[in-house]
Design a protein around this motif. Structure first.
Motif, PDB file in Angstrom:
ATOM      1  N   ILE A  64     -15.959 -42.815 125.957  1.00 50.17           N
ATOM      2  CA  ILE A  64     -14.721 -43.331 125.360  1.00 50.17           C
ATOM      3  C   ILE A  64     -15.056 -44.416 124.336  1.00 50.17           C
ATOM      4  O   ILE A  64     -14.492 -44.451 123.238  1.00 50.17           O
ATOM      5  CB  ILE A  64     -13.785 -43.888 126.451  1.00 50.17           C
ATOM      6  N   PHE A  65     -15.996 -45.301 124.703  1.00 46.88           N
ATOM      7  CA  PHE A  65     -16.406 -46.348 123.775  1.00 46.88           C
ATOM      8  C   PHE A  65     -17.047 -45.764 122.527  1.00 46.88           C
ATOM      9  O   PHE A  65     -16.857 -46.276 121.420  1.00 46.88           O
ATOM     10  CB  PHE A  65     -17.390 -47.298 124.455  1.00 46.88           C
ATOM     11  N   GLU A  66     -17.832 -44.704 122.718  1.00 41.83           N
ATOM     12  CA  GLU A  66     -18.495 -44.074 121.579  1.00 41.83           C
ATOM     13  C   GLU A  66     -17.483 -43.418 120.649  1.00 41.83           C
ATOM     14  O   GLU A  66     -17.629 -43.455 119.422  1.00 41.83           O
ATOM     15  CB  GLU A  66     -19.506 -43.045 122.081  1.00 41.83           C
ATOM     16  N   MET A  67     -16.425 -42.832 121.227  1.00 38.28           N
ATOM     17  CA  MET A  67     -15.419 -42.149 120.422  1.00 38.28           C
ATOM     18  C   MET A  67     -14.447 -43.124 119.764  1.00 38.28           C
ATOM     19  O   MET A  67     -14.038 -42.926 118.625  1.00 38.28           O
ATOM     20  CB  MET A  67     -14.650 -41.147 121.299  1.00 38.28           C
ATOM     21  N   TRP A  68     -14.066 -44.169 120.509  1.00 37.40           N
ATOM     22  CA  TRP A  68     -13.098 -45.139 120.006  1.00 37.40           C
ATOM     23  C   TRP A  68     -13.632 -46.558 120.200  1.00 37.40           C
ATOM     24  O   TRP A  68     -13.307 -47.222 121.207  1.00 37.40           O
ATOM     25  CB  TRP A  68     -11.756 -44.983 120.727  1.00 37.40           C
ATOM     26  N   PRO A  69     -14.429 -47.054 119.270  1.00 36.72           N
ATOM     27  CA  PRO A  69     -14.999 -48.401 119.388  1.00 36.72           C
ATOM     28  C   PRO A  69     -13.944 -49.493 119.552  1.00 36.72           C
ATOM     29  O   PRO A  69     -14.220 -50.536 120.142  1.00 36.72           O
ATOM     30  CB  PRO A  69     -15.766 -48.575 118.064  1.00 36.72           C
ATOM     31  N   LEU A  70     -12.732 -49.240 119.043  1.00 36.34           N
ATOM     32  CA  LEU A  70     -11.669 -50.241 119.155  1.00 36.34           C
ATOM     33  C   LEU A  70     -11.334 -50.534 120.620  1.00 36.34           C
ATOM     34  O   LEU A  70     -10.983 -51.667 120.967  1.00 36.34           O
ATOM     35  CB  LEU A  70     -10.415 -49.768 118.410  1.00 36.34           C
ATOM     36  N   VAL A  71     -11.453 -49.530 121.479  1.00 36.71           N
ATOM     37  CA  VAL A  71     -11.169 -49.720 122.903  1.00 36.71           C
ATOM     38  C   VAL A  71     -12.109 -50.773 123.488  1.00 36.71           C
ATOM     39  O   VAL A  71     -11.688 -51.645 124.267  1.00 36.71           O
ATOM     40  CB  VAL A  71     -11.313 -48.386 123.668  1.00 36.71           C
ATOM     41  N   GLU A  72     -13.373 -50.710 123.112  1.00 34.77           N
ATOM     42  CA  GLU A  72     -14.347 -51.686 123.596  1.00 34.77           C
ATOM     43  C   GLU A  72     -14.001 -53.089 123.116  1.00 34.77           C
ATOM     44  O   GLU A  72     -14.123 -54.071 123.863  1.00 34.77           O
ATOM     45  CB  GLU A  72     -15.751 -51.299 123.136  1.00 34.77           C
TER      46      GLU A  72
END
Length: 203
Positions: A64-72
């Motif tokens: 998920i972090f790799e796909m959407w860095p904003l989440v991290e």
């Protein structure tokens, strides 16, 4: 997993959980303010919450972090805000009021609160990501479970040690002024754990 790799994994996990960090500082503060017995739910929350975090990170959260860095980034902001809130609560904890012989009024962290805290604990995320990368890089479910089990085992030693240390300090902190100084010190150290997160070493 071979015995050599398992030994290295256990050593890696042990060093991670026994060194000072948000969990351990909060356990010591809880042991000093509320005693060992009332801190047991907090200890169990860490002991179970951390392995659960490891499993979920290994099974897909990293993707998920790799796909959407904003989440991290959002998670990081929430982590910092919640740690600052907890530091404020520790610093402003009222002097203990004993309801009878040894019970102190107040509310230590519950099992669910301590387990949920792992999700906003920067050190817990770092340990989970590092352990998965080093010892379960292929995302094999069995390897991920080994990592989670290692953390579950070593957390017993860590949580018990830091809570017992805090409990032993209760005798020295019987005076409200000394306890307040201790709580402010623990709060400052808790904030200090954010330094490597906010200003990581370069190079």
């Amino acid at each position: 997993m071979t015995l050599d790799i398992l030994s290295a994994l256990i050593a890696f996990c042990f060093v991670g959980v026994i060194t000072p960090g948000p969990n351990n500082l909060m356990l010591m503060a809880s042991g000093a303010n509320y005693g060992f017995r009332r801190t047991v739910p907090h200890m169990l929350g860490i002991g179970i919450g951390m392995p659960v975090l490891v499993v979920l990170v290994g099974l897909g959260v990293m993707r998920i972090f790799e796909m959407w860095p904003l989440v991290e980034q959002v998670l990081m902001v929430l982590s910092v805000a919640y740690l600052l809130f907890l530091a404020w609560k520790i610093a402003n904890a009222a002097p203990p009021v004993r309801t009878h012989e040894s019970e102190v009024a107040g509310n230590p962290l519950t099992f669910l609160q301590a387990a949920a805290f792992q999700w906003v604990n920067p050190k817990a995320w770092f340990m989970a990501l590092s352990a998965i990368t080093l010892y379960a890089g292929g995302r094999d479910p069995i390897a991920i479970l080994w990592v989670a089990a290692a953390y579950a085992c070593v957390s017993v030693i860590s949580t018990t040690s830091w809570t017992a240390l805090g409990q032993q300090m209760r005798r020295l902190l019987g005076h409200p002024t000394r306890l307040r100084i201790f709580n402010w010190t623990m709060a400052a150290l808790l904030v200090a754990t954010l330094i490597p997160v906010l200003w990581p070493a370069q190079g």
